[in-house]
Design a protein around this motif. Sequence first.
Motif, PDB file in Angstrom:
ATOM      1  N   PHE A  96       0.722  -1.349   0.089  1.00 19.43           N
ATOM      2  CA  PHE A  96      -0.034   0.125  -0.023  1.00 19.43           C
ATOM      3  C   PHE A  96       0.718   1.233  -0.047  1.00 19.43           C
ATOM      4  CE2 PHE A  96      -2.331  -3.084   2.769  1.00 19.43           C
ATOM      5  CZ  PHE A  96      -3.202  -3.615   1.761  1.00 19.43           C
ATOM      6  N   MET A  99       0.671   4.434   2.005  1.00 21.27           N
ATOM      7  CA  MET A  99       0.309   4.321   3.397  1.00 21.27           C
ATOM      8  C   MET A  99       1.611   4.528   4.050  1.00 21.27           C
ATOM      9  SD  MET A  99      -3.044   1.690   3.225  1.00 21.27           S
ATOM     10  CE  MET A  99      -3.095   1.636   5.124  1.00 21.27           C
ATOM     11  N   TYR A 110      -6.418  -6.531  10.020  1.00 25.52           N
ATOM     12  CA  TYR A 110      -7.707  -6.353  10.005  1.00 25.52           C
ATOM     13  C   TYR A 110      -8.609  -7.888  10.118  1.00 25.52           C
ATOM     14  CZ  TYR A 110     -12.331  -5.149   8.642  1.00 25.52           C
ATOM     15  OH  TYR A 110     -13.860  -4.689   8.607  1.00 25.52           O
ATOM     16  N   MET A 121     -15.539   4.843  16.328  1.00 30.02           N
ATOM     17  CA  MET A 121     -16.049   6.244  16.185  1.00 30.02           C
ATOM     18  C   MET A 121     -16.445   6.945  17.587  1.00 30.02           C
ATOM     19  SD  MET A 121     -18.518   6.787  12.931  1.00 30.02           S
ATOM     20  CE  MET A 121     -19.699   5.590  13.367  1.00 30.02           C
ATOM     21  N   TRP A 127     -11.699   0.030  21.964  1.00 29.27           N
ATOM     22  CA  TRP A 127     -10.972   0.481  20.657  1.00 29.27           C
ATOM     23  C   TRP A 127      -9.447   0.937  21.085  1.00 29.27           C
ATOM     24  CZ3 TRP A 127      -8.331   5.099  19.869  1.00 29.27           C
ATOM     25  CH2 TRP A 127      -7.922   5.413  18.560  1.00 29.27           C
TER      26      TRP A 127
ATOM     27  N   ALA B 233     -13.122   7.246  12.785  1.00 29.50           N
ATOM     28  CA  ALA B 233     -13.269   6.171  11.936  1.00 29.50           C
ATOM     29  C   ALA B 233     -12.165   5.814  11.002  1.00 29.50           C
ATOM     30  CB  ALA B 233     -14.633   5.991  11.021  1.00 29.50           C
ATOM     31  N   GLN B 235      -9.169   6.630  11.560  1.00 25.24           N
ATOM     32  CA  GLN B 235      -7.858   6.108  12.287  1.00 25.24           C
ATOM     33  C   GLN B 235      -8.007   4.907  12.961  1.00 25.24           C
ATOM     34  OE1 GLN B 235      -5.239   8.544  13.355  1.00 25.24           O
ATOM     35  NE2 GLN B 235      -6.183   9.381  11.359  1.00 25.24           N
ATOM     36  N   SER B 236      -9.087   4.092  12.469  1.00 28.30           N
ATOM     37  CA  SER B 236      -9.217   2.706  13.273  1.00 28.30           C
ATOM     38  C   SER B 236      -9.015   1.820  12.233  1.00 28.30           C
ATOM     39  CB  SER B 236     -10.889   2.581  13.534  1.00 28.30           C
ATOM     40  OG  SER B 236     -11.668   2.433  12.336  1.00 28.30           O
ATOM     41  N   ARG B 237      -9.128   0.485  12.558  1.00 25.32           N
ATOM     42  CA  ARG B 237      -8.916  -0.635  11.698  1.00 25.32           C
ATOM     43  C   ARG B 237      -9.399  -0.601  10.449  1.00 25.32           C
ATOM     44  NH1 ARG B 237     -12.965  -4.553  12.749  1.00 25.32           N
ATOM     45  NH2 ARG B 237     -11.867  -6.441  12.168  1.00 25.32           N
ATOM     46  N   THR B 238     -10.830  -0.067  10.279  1.00 28.70           N
ATOM     47  CA  THR B 238     -11.598   0.156   9.262  1.00 28.70           C
ATOM     48  C   THR B 238     -11.103   1.188   8.416  1.00 28.70           C
ATOM     49  OG1 THR B 238     -13.412  -0.199  10.708  1.00 28.70           O
ATOM     50  CG2 THR B 238     -14.068   0.204   8.650  1.00 28.70           C
ATOM     51  N   ARG B 240      -7.881   2.002   8.055  1.00 24.48           N
ATOM     52  CA  ARG B 240      -6.842   1.792   7.525  1.00 24.48           C
ATOM     53  C   ARG B 240      -6.997   0.545   6.486  1.00 24.48           C
ATOM     54  NH1 ARG B 240      -4.773   1.991  12.618  1.00 24.48           N
ATOM     55  NH2 ARG B 240      -5.770  -0.178  13.125  1.00 24.48           N
ATOM     56  N   ALA B 241      -8.360  -0.141   6.743  1.00 21.51           N
ATOM     57  CA  ALA B 241      -8.666  -1.170   5.458  1.00 21.51           C
ATOM     58  C   ALA B 241      -9.157  -0.483   4.398  1.00 21.51           C
ATOM     59  CB  ALA B 241      -9.749  -2.217   6.133  1.00 21.51           C
ATOM     60  N   TRP B 242      -9.859   0.731   4.652  1.00 22.11           N
ATOM     61  CA  TRP B 242     -10.484   1.445   3.497  1.00 22.11           C
ATOM     62  C   TRP B 242      -9.154   2.092   2.528  1.00 22.11           C
ATOM     63  CZ3 TRP B 242     -14.724   4.494   6.620  1.00 22.11           C
ATOM     64  CH2 TRP B 242     -15.883   3.662   6.593  1.00 22.11           C
ATOM     65  N   ARG B 243      -8.434   2.604   3.273  1.00 20.62           N
ATOM     66  CA  ARG B 243      -6.992   3.299   2.518  1.00 20.62           C
ATOM     67  C   ARG B 243      -6.255   2.242   1.799  1.00 20.62           C
ATOM     68  NH1 ARG B 243      -4.147   5.874   7.079  1.00 20.62           N
ATOM     69  NH2 ARG B 243      -6.010   5.227   8.341  1.00 20.62           N
ATOM     70  N   ALA B 244      -6.228   0.752   2.429  1.00 25.65           N
ATOM     71  CA  ALA B 244      -5.466  -0.186   1.772  1.00 25.65           C
ATOM     72  C   ALA B 244      -6.367  -0.725   0.620  1.00 25.65           C
ATOM     73  CB  ALA B 244      -5.311  -1.418   2.846  1.00 25.65           C
ATOM     74  N   GLU B 247      -5.744   1.762  -2.122  1.00 26.16           N
ATOM     75  CA  GLU B 247      -4.635   1.454  -2.770  1.00 26.16           C
ATOM     76  C   GLU B 247      -4.302   0.276  -3.646  1.00 26.16           C
ATOM     77  OE1 GLU B 247      -1.316   3.179  -2.202  1.00 26.16           O
ATOM     78  OE2 GLU B 247      -2.719   4.708  -1.620  1.00 26.16           O
ATOM     79  N   ALA B 252      -5.029  -6.092  -0.521  1.00 27.26           N
ATOM     80  CA  ALA B 252      -5.997  -5.869   0.599  1.00 27.26           C
ATOM     81  C   ALA B 252      -6.719  -6.969   0.672  1.00 27.26           C
ATOM     82  CB  ALA B 252      -6.949  -4.865   0.556  1.00 27.26           C
ATOM     83  N   ILE B 257      -8.491  -8.676   4.396  1.00 27.39           N
ATOM     84  CA  ILE B 257      -9.342  -7.597   4.460  1.00 27.39           C
ATOM     85  C   ILE B 257     -10.404  -7.844   3.636  1.00 27.39           C
ATOM     86  CG2 ILE B 257      -9.913  -5.288   3.847  1.00 27.39           C
ATOM     87  CD1 ILE B 257      -6.899  -4.705   4.603  1.00 27.39           C
TER      88      ILE B 257
END
Lengths: 267, 491
Positions: A96, A99, A110, A121, A127, B233, B235-238, B240-244, B247, B252, B257
Amino acid sequence: MADAPPQPLLELKGLSMAFGGLVVIDNLDLVVNEREIVSVIGPNGAGKTTLFNLITGIYRPDDGEILLEGNSLVGLPPHAITQRGVARTFQTLRLFLNMSVIDNVMAAQYGKTKVDIVRSMLRTPGWWKEERQIRARAEEKLSFFGQRLMGYRWDQPAYSLSYANRRRLEIARAMATEPEILLLDEPAAGMNPVETHEITELIGKLREEGGYTILVIEHDMHVVEGISDRVVALDHGVKIAEGSFEQVATDPKVVEAYLGTKATATK
Amino acid sequence: MSETPGIPAPPEEPSEEQASRIGVDSWVAETERHGRGRGPLWQLARLWEYSPDPVKLLAFVALASTVPFWTNEGDLFVFGLFTLLYAALGLGLNVVVGFAGLLDLGYVAFFGIGAYTYAELSSSQYGIHWPAEATIPIAMAAAALVGVVLGFSARRLLGDYLAIVTLFLGQAFVFFTGVANPTVAGKGLTGGANGIPQLDPLTFFGYQLTSTKQLYFFLLIVVTLLATALYFANQSRTGRAWRALREDPLAAEVMSIPVNRLKILAFVFGAAVAGLCGTIYAAIETAAVSTNFSVSVLIIIYAVVILGGFGSIAGVFVGAIVINCTLEFLEPQNDHPEVKRWLFYGTIVLLIALLKPWFRPVLVLAGTIAFGFVVHAIVAATTAASWTSGVPVSGASWLARWAVIPTGSHGNFNNYLYIGLVVAVVCTASLKGWWRMIALVPTLYLTALVWENMLTQNGGITAFILFGAMLIGLMTVRPQGLLGTARVEIV
């Protein structure tokens, strides 16, 4: 530890795959035992990477079984296969790139983490706890590579890494999925002799300290010789030899696959 | 390699003080960050870069809270309220397009679903007058539900096909609400082209939000909460998964993911945010009308996100402020007509100022001004007075002596201007070096003539031409958007 009888971790039985009329994997049987390092060699187009794509679920085999600890992986989507303990790297790097280095490794966790988006959130205590774990695990995986991926590099984007470091980061990312078995697709491709040597040592260390079982595709025979418990040679999707490095390297069929027969060479 | 010297020994571990020296690229990165530029603009950019994100948000909220105290009611409505509304809409779209990289062209339909849900449940349409604390969650759920249905049916179509399917949804929604208008319980469900009028004001637990100021602060709270939630949201694992998956979806997926599920999640998330915005919008307008959810609104929301930079939450705010304020200033009935002219010429001068080296823009602008006076003098000397007797709309008097503005009808003068401008732009674009600079002079003058003679009369067209020019300029300078992060591809 006393020598226990080898437990098969990954078993392929009669695996076949064709693209149209082109048979890429032909009735392949392969067993990888726990904590074993098996190398797959073969000339270009022998079906090595296709084999990885079949195991990780990117392709679905036409025929045959893929078993991980006795459970079939055929038909599962790739992410589910990875969650069950198969992780891989890519021959052509697929990081990635935009990133950060540590985010690459954190993103790969994940499948092993649980906190859903609503709790993220709201930043619930769960979390915070899990996020700390993810971060710690990522740092642990990166520290596996000594100084190479440490310190200031964590927050740099992955594209800023050198080629060799990108290869290392791919391995770290695969480790972050907490796999049983690591599939490494040409880990030493494009590396200089020093880096190749390091990779050889690293693969050994992955098994000794990381406890991973490793299936590796490699062209560099120094690496193959240095790491393999067992070598499997493929040609046109058929297993043509299997055994120790010496056995396979001197097998006439393997020599023929790489160099052609003497008869055709002189004709 | 010809000589195979066996396997060379691995390098020794660098010692503590060597480590920093060896990390030459870290030194380069540090120097680049500190060393570039000294100007005040650069200092500002650095201040921005180094302030933590909560501080940025607090600064925005603090500034935004003062707005109602130095603007009048009308300005607060069109500038304040709608900027916040566009920001909220942009935040939702940013999740879909910016975080997950899905081209969702039906976004505006979810906005409409929110508005119509509110209209059905809080108006005299069916005599249902539910309070906002009930209708807002229902509207969000309704939008999200349509998003789920569409997302699942389209999950094999993710990619370019998703754009087409969602665009179809958007058009179908406008048609359904505006034209189809099925009869339910003896009444047209959506009120047809007139929409549903006379909606209740937003009412929370008996407390009514009626004044613009109340709505403004309510919307400010909503936008702040939304930005915070989406930031968390991301900054969370979700996140990061979205950004991955944006990419590299295949990588991913292989890194555990579930790509399809996360895409649908982002899609539904955006739908719910749009639904929320829809309810607030309907309450502000006290009506739900289908033409408010057409493609042109979609373009504006996209412009907000593109201008700010995909994936950047702060960028959405900047984009919303710039786009909405520009739009409102260009409205024909706007109270500040002089601002319109400043905006237009300002944008052009800014674009020209991007030319390098520095003396080129100076020469071009000076040339254009001189050129105008010369042309005006020639036209005035050689033709009838009616050709130059026009007065610019609410303009400075010197403009009347610079720009040729005829009064009354002069055949197809306006149309020839337009054609002339297009020809001049094409010529300028195909010339090189100093010839281009020379060709720029009449081109700019023609642009000014087109503006003075036609566009001041028609704000809608001008706004889109201006946005086009702005985005073209932005693409040249910062393809990632104002606050976006540049993406790097390694070939």
